[in-house]
Scaffold this active site. Structure first.
Site, PDB file in Angstrom:
ATOM      1  N   ASP A 329      58.264  14.075  28.045  1.00  0.00           N
ATOM      2  CA  ASP A 329      58.698  14.892  29.173  1.00  0.00           C
ATOM      3  C   ASP A 329      57.670  14.719  30.296  1.00  0.00           C
ATOM      4  O   ASP A 329      56.612  14.115  30.124  1.00  0.00           O
ATOM      5  CB  ASP A 329      58.850  16.365  28.737  1.00  0.00           C
ATOM      6  N   GLU A 519      64.044  25.979  34.478  1.00  0.00           N
ATOM      7  CA  GLU A 519      62.902  25.947  33.569  1.00  0.00           C
ATOM      8  C   GLU A 519      62.133  27.270  33.557  1.00  0.00           C
ATOM      9  O   GLU A 519      62.723  28.348  33.715  1.00  0.00           O
ATOM     10  CB  GLU A 519      62.009  24.746  33.912  1.00  0.00           C
TER      11      GLU A 519
HETATM   12  C1  GLC Z   1      61.570  18.320  33.353  1.00  0.00           C
HETATM   13  C2  GLC Z   1      62.351  18.793  32.151  1.00  0.00           C
HETATM   14  C3  GLC Z   1      63.192  17.733  31.510  1.00  0.00           C
HETATM   15  C4  GLC Z   1      63.617  16.705  32.543  1.00  0.00           C
HETATM   16  C5  GLC Z   1      62.372  16.013  33.078  1.00  0.00           C
HETATM   17  C6  GLC Z   1      62.704  15.010  34.187  1.00  0.00           C
HETATM   18  O1  GLC Z   1      60.314  18.938  33.384  1.00  0.00           O
HETATM   19  O2  GLC Z   1      61.621  19.454  31.123  1.00  0.00           O
HETATM   20  O3  GLC Z   1      64.314  18.394  30.916  1.00  0.00           O
HETATM   21  O4  GLC Z   1      64.473  15.739  31.940  1.00  0.00           O
HETATM   22  O5  GLC Z   1      61.406  16.923  33.562  1.00  0.00           O
HETATM   23  O6  GLC Z   1      63.213  15.664  35.313  1.00  0.00           O
END
Ligand code: GLC
Length: 638
Positions: A329, A519
């Site tokens: 991530d 988030e």
């Molecule tokens: C974010 C998320 C993830 C996402 C990634 C790219 O922080 O946790 O779900 O795919 O970054 O945007």
């Protein structure tokens, strides 16, 4: 023999000359002299991978394990060539200057041309968060978020949704979607609740038909321009962390610690990954920011998912048999204890294959190279990671068709696609209360509508819409809930704050809910609560206190606490975050479609009742998991 001093200067000069040379790239491996087999698409993927891998230098291999954010390389796209980057992503809201299908495809193709300028011409993977449609793109069909799709209990509809999403995504360049989230939400105070299909792992698994929608049914489908590589995320236990355990910024529960035993973790959090791998062959998996703390080992030793060899390699890759690749991530490895070299080494050795290092890809490449040179990361681990990445690129057909196939660009946001999304909106509506048969509405009834989210497409779309956090306002094309009501009745008054006169109206509709967030920004305690806002309480009190029949719609990422005001309501509907086709809400309000939705999560009486889930002892919610009243569609009037 030159004078010693002169010799010393000559030596330094020689060293300086060498230092000025580009970094020494180890000589290509032995197979370099033999004709390359990997470009031959008639060969089995495995043979192509073996041939290509055998021609790559260590630097080229490590480049494939690096993913940068487009902003970080946009100013110097040659970095893609110099580093041999494996992938570029658009984070939430990271869009080209022209946020149009053409703008996207031209951008992705420009990056692709830099990847094809490398020695071995290995094409680039481009990833985006198409989590409820190609939601970064203005004009794309924006579907209800996952929790609403869980309320439909319709796996076929979810498959159709993701087929459309894949088509609209790939037609603009990206071949990889960071979706679906197969998280099992266990506490509504989590800001990512709406990204989950529900609290029961069996329901989440039912909705994994979406992976087939993204990738197609057969391996060969992945190379077609209407499919993309999917990502099951976030592995694992992201939705099951303990409230108050997060140490990330101001978050309270997101990216926190899942305190559990291995058996329960397997039943709840791990369960969705087995069919995602074995039944649907998901191409990539994204480990979670969160940690796990095993109660049977004596809590107090949380391990980051990105650092867990036990779970990434022993359980996921070996025991479950995951043959795709793991993508970290967003800078997640930086949360692993230790310095950067330790973080990188720990994650690679745990089983991480590609690293989402949005603004630190060059540093990642240098660091991993040094770790391999120092013998702290085996080349066999590098080869395993790169093999997995190359396999996806061959299966996507990128070596044959690296540039965007734009043939489906005309379907983006089409009436047909929007009709499917509208049907999903209707199917997701959950009727919690309907005393006196308040619903469905009659067309000749005089209707009074209150609440800002009745006519705010940004609010009804929620987070991950054009921007990362989403925003209120007229952000995308589509229909609001009020638009839908007005399509069904010519007697509609709208007053966002219920200040307009109400006399003479038969029905009052009050739209309550949340503003967009994504988030941890949406965590309860981080500026958010499950309790009603003062404006929503006032609107309910005014309208339900003055008009004979009062219907409340909850437009939110999760159920709000309505306990004390429920008696005043004749009907209560959970509308979730419906996306661009708000008119689908009116389709069930007016009986064009029946109410069939059922709660994918438990609806608590109060915020401090969380977490409360089906199967708990002393289970006493306001509305139980699975609750939903049904109505019949009104016979079509001529
Ligand atoms: C974010 C998320 C993830 C996402 C990634 C790219 O922080 O946790 O779900 O795919 O970054 O945007």
């Amino acid at each position: 023999m030159p004078h010693p001093r002169r010799r010393a200067i000559a030596t330094l000069a020689a060293l300086a000359t060498v230092a000025a040379l580009p970094p020494i790239v180890a000589a290509p491996p032995a197979t370099a002299g033999t004709p390359a087999a990997y470009p031959d698409s008639r060969l089995p993927v495995r043979e192509r991978v073996d041939d290509l891998l055998g021609r790559m230098t260590l630097e080229e291999k490590i480049g494939q394990m690096a993913q940068a954010e487009r902003v970080a390389i946009d100013g110097d796209r040659d970095q893609i060539t110099k580093l041999g980057l494996g992938s570029v992503l658009s984070g939430g809201g990271s869009v080209p200057a022209s946020n149009t299908p053409k703008g996207w495809a031209d951008m992705v193709d420009a990056y692709q041309s830099k990847a094809l300028a490398t020695r071995l011409k290995i094409p680039l993977l481009y990833g985006v968060d198409s989590v409820h449609g190609h939601n970064n793109l203005i004009g794309a069909t924006i579907f209800p978020h996952n929790l609403a799709m869980g309320a439909t209990r319709d796996p076929g509809l979810v498959r159709e949704q993701q087929q459309i999403t894949a088509m609209e995504t790939r037609a603009t360049g990206p071949q990889w979607a960071f979706a679906p989230c197969v998280c099992v939400v266990r506490d509504l105070r989590w800001g990512r609740t709406y990204e989950s299909y529900g609290e029961e792992p069996g329901l989440v698994i039912q909705m994994e038909t979406g992976i087939e929608g993204f990738q197609g049914r057969r391996k060969s489908d992945l190379a077609r321009p209407r499919h993309v590589l999917a990502t099951a995320k976030h592995f694992a236990g992201d939705g099951d962390t303990k409230f108050g355990s997060s140490t990330t910024g101001t978050f309270t529960i997101d990216q926190g610690v899942t305190v559990t035993d291995r058996r329960t973790f397997g039943k709840i959090d791990l369960a969705p990954y087995v069919p995602a791998v074995r039944k649907y062959g998901v191409g990539s998996i994204m480990p979670s920011f969160s940690s796990v703390d095993w109660t049977e080992d004596g809590v107090g030793n949380p391990v980051k998912m990105s650092a867990s060899r036990e779970l990434l390699t022993d359980v996921l890759k070996r025991k479950i048999g995951f043959g795709g690749f793991l993508i970290s991530d967003w800078s997640a490895v930086h949360q692993i204890p230790g310095d950067y070299a330790t973080q990188v080494r720990t994650a690679v050795n745990a089983g991480m294959d590609m690293f989402m290092e949005p603004h630190t890809a060059p540093r990642f490449v240098r660091t991993l190279l040094a770790e391999v040179d120092a013998g702290r990361v085996k080349t066999s681990r590098i080869d395993d990671a790169v093999r997995r990445i190359l396999k996806a690129k061959f299966e996507l057909g990128l070596f044959e068709h690296p540039y965007t196939d734009r043939r489906y660009a005309g379907t983006i946001g089409s009436p047909r696609h929007r009709a499917v999304a509208r049907r999903a909106v209707a199917a997701s509506q959950v009727l919690l209360k309907n005393s006196g048969r308040a619903l469905p509405l009659e067309r000749n009834e005089k209707i009074y509508v209150a609440g800002v989210s009745a006519d705010d497409i940004g609010n009804q779309a929620g987070g991950w819409t054009v921007t990362w956090q989403g925003s209120s306002g007229d952000t995308i094309p589509g229909t609001t809930i009020l638009d839908g009501i007005r399509q069904n009745s010519s007697h509609v008054s709208y007053s966002p704050d219920a200040s307009a006169p109400m006399a003479g109206h038969d029905v009052g509709i009050v739209v309550i809910g949340e503003r967009p967030y994504a988030e941890g920004a949406g965590d309860v305690g981080n500026g958010h609560t499950l309790n009603l806002s003062a404006a929503d309480r006032a609107n309910i009190d005014r309208v339900c206190g003055a008009i004979r029949t009062c219907v409340v719609l909850d437009v939110a990422g999760r159920p709000q606490i309505v306990t004390d005001r429920l008696p005043a309501m004749d009907a209560l509907v959970m509308s979730w975050l419906p996306g661009s086709e708000g008119a689908g809400v009116a389709d069930v309000l007016f009986g064009k479609r029946p109410f069939t939705g059922r709660l994918p999560v438990t609806w608590p009486r109060s915020e401090d009742q969380e977490p409360t889930n089906i199967g708990d002892r002393d289970y006493d919610p306001l509305f139980p998991y699975g609750h939903g009243l049904r109505t019949h569609a009104r016979p079509r009037t001529r």
